[in-house]
Design an enzyme around this catalytic site. Structure first.
Site, PDB file in Angstrom:
ATOM      1  N   ASN A  43       4.665  -8.119   4.434  1.00 54.67           N
ATOM      2  CA  ASN A  43       4.267  -8.556   5.772  1.00 54.67           C
ATOM      3  C   ASN A  43       2.745  -8.505   5.881  1.00 54.67           C
ATOM      4  OD1 ASN A  43       4.153  -5.537   6.296  1.00 54.67           O
ATOM      5  ND2 ASN A  43       6.356  -5.899   6.157  1.00 54.67           N
ATOM      6  N   SER A  46      10.194  -9.908  11.388  1.00 50.22           N
ATOM      7  CA  SER A  46      11.142  -9.294  10.467  1.00 50.22           C
ATOM      8  C   SER A  46      12.200 -10.320  10.050  1.00 50.22           C
ATOM      9  CB  SER A  46      11.813  -8.118  11.189  1.00 50.22           C
ATOM     10  OG  SER A  46      12.841  -7.592  10.406  1.00 50.22           O
ATOM     11  N   GLY A  47      12.423 -10.424   8.740  1.00 47.20           N
ATOM     12  CA  GLY A  47      13.591 -11.146   8.253  1.00 47.20           C
ATOM     13  C   GLY A  47      13.530 -12.665   8.271  1.00 47.20           C
ATOM     14  N   SER A  94       7.725  -7.211  12.322  1.00 51.71           N
ATOM     15  CA  SER A  94       8.010  -6.616  11.011  1.00 51.71           C
ATOM     16  C   SER A  94       8.467  -5.166  11.125  1.00 51.71           C
ATOM     17  CB  SER A  94       6.737  -6.672  10.165  1.00 51.71           C
ATOM     18  OG  SER A  94       6.820  -5.773   9.099  1.00 51.71           O
ATOM     19  N   GLU A 123       7.656  -2.952   9.204  1.00 48.72           N
ATOM     20  CA  GLU A 123       6.540  -2.080   8.829  1.00 48.72           C
ATOM     21  C   GLU A 123       5.425  -2.074   9.880  1.00 48.72           C
ATOM     22  OE1 GLU A 123       6.954   0.055   6.829  1.00 48.72           O
ATOM     23  OE2 GLU A 123       8.185  -0.653   5.154  1.00 48.72           O
ATOM     24  N   HIS A 144       0.632  -6.430   3.171  1.00 58.15           N
ATOM     25  CA  HIS A 144       1.589  -5.534   2.501  1.00 58.15           C
ATOM     26  C   HIS A 144       2.456  -6.376   1.574  1.00 58.15           C
ATOM     27  CE1 HIS A 144       4.791  -2.845   1.583  1.00 58.15           C
ATOM     28  NE2 HIS A 144       5.636  -3.361   2.445  1.00 58.15           N
ATOM     29  N   HIS A 148       5.133  -6.871  -1.947  1.00 50.84           N
ATOM     30  CA  HIS A 148       6.147  -6.329  -2.864  1.00 50.84           C
ATOM     31  C   HIS A 148       5.925  -7.044  -4.195  1.00 50.84           C
ATOM     32  CE1 HIS A 148       9.333  -5.024   0.383  1.00 50.84           C
ATOM     33  NE2 HIS A 148       8.172  -4.441   0.550  1.00 50.84           N
ATOM     34  N   HIS A 203       8.096   0.662  -4.020  1.00 50.86           N
ATOM     35  CA  HIS A 203       8.115  -0.174  -2.821  1.00 50.86           C
ATOM     36  C   HIS A 203       7.143  -1.355  -2.931  1.00 50.86           C
ATOM     37  CE1 HIS A 203       7.999  -0.310   1.882  1.00 50.86           C
ATOM     38  NE2 HIS A 203       7.827  -1.489   1.349  1.00 50.86           N
TER      39      HIS A 203
HETATM   40 ZN   LIG Z   1       7.704  -3.348   2.230  1.00 51.18          ZN
END
Ligand SMILES: [Zn+2]
Length: 236
Positions: free
Chosen positions: A32, A46-47, A76, A78, A96, A98, A158
């Site tokens: 995010n 989110s999502g 989000s 987060e 952020h 991944h 993460h």
């Molecule tokens: Zn994450």
């Protein structure tokens, strides 16, 4: 509303969200990004997959975590981590990720060491924060702690987080971090890599500052951090 500053933030987040996917820093709707303007933070929802995100999906929250009215989506998961970083640092934008190289490193190391001087663009060797569940206050606290004196941190099992004074700088730092982690993994394939000392890094930082000062005296604008040139902010 025409001319609404929030529209600019929404457009920036949609544009950089597409880059997150293209640059391999996330898959699907993972990761995010957020941008702060005054007391308002625009953050990805989110999502929602980045390929289908529209400006209207971007959420607005205040620095204390209160959602502004008219958010079409949930902010989000987060969001607490983003807000904690804004509270603790000079960040104006946060990315952020991944991304695979930092996640792989996080599972096996406590720190990304300085095998290239570009790491000074992140403040020095990058810490790996201990694992805690996504979306938790504990993760927010662990990220802030790992960011002390740094503009990026790795989150064990993460991902990673990077911040900047604008979204371009935060994003370039996220890319730089992933590049440094990949380069470190390549170096490990030859054996134990040599690392730069604190004195080496201090020298690079001092020289970078000296050159930036020269650029400003020459009337050139400081541009976003450029990973191709050792992480210094280059005039563009
Ligand atoms: Zn994450």
């Amino acid at each position: 509303m025409p001319g609404d500053p929030a529209d600019e933030l929404r457009a920036q987040l949609v544009s950089y969200s597409a880059r997150l996917l293209a640059d391999g820093l996330v898959v699907g709707s993972a990761g995010n990004i957020s941008v702060r303007a005054g007391g308002v933070v625009a953050i990805t929802p989110s999502g929602i997959g980045y390929h289908e995100m529209r400006p209207a999906d971007v959420c607005l929250v205040s620095l204390d975590g209160t959602e502004l009215p008219d958010n079409a989506e949930e902010p989000s998961t987060e969001t607490p981590m983003h807000l904690a970083i804004y509270a603790a640092t000079e960040a104006r934008a946060i990315v952020h990720t991944h991304s695979p190289e930092v996640i792989a490193l996080s599972a096996a190391r406590d720190e990304l060491p300085a095998i290239h001087y570009a790491i000074t663009g992140l403040g020095g060797p990058v810490r790996v924060a201990p694992y805690v569940r996504f979306g938790s206050a504990e993760l927010a606290a662990a990220a802030v702690k790992a960011l002390a004196g740094r503009s990026a941190a790795i989150l064990r099992n993460h991902g990673a987080v990077a911040y900047g004074l604008d979204l371009a700088q935060a994003y370039d730092r996220a890319l730089l971090l992933e590049w440094l982690a990949r380069t470190y993994r390549l170096a490990l394939s030859y054996g134990q890599p040599a690392t730069l000392s604190a004195a080496d890094l201090d020298e690079v930082t001092a020289e970078t500052r000296r050159r930036r000062y020269g650029e400003r005296r020459g009337g050139q604008r400081e541009g976003p951090l450029d990973v191709r040139h050792g992480g210094q902010r280059e005039g563009r």
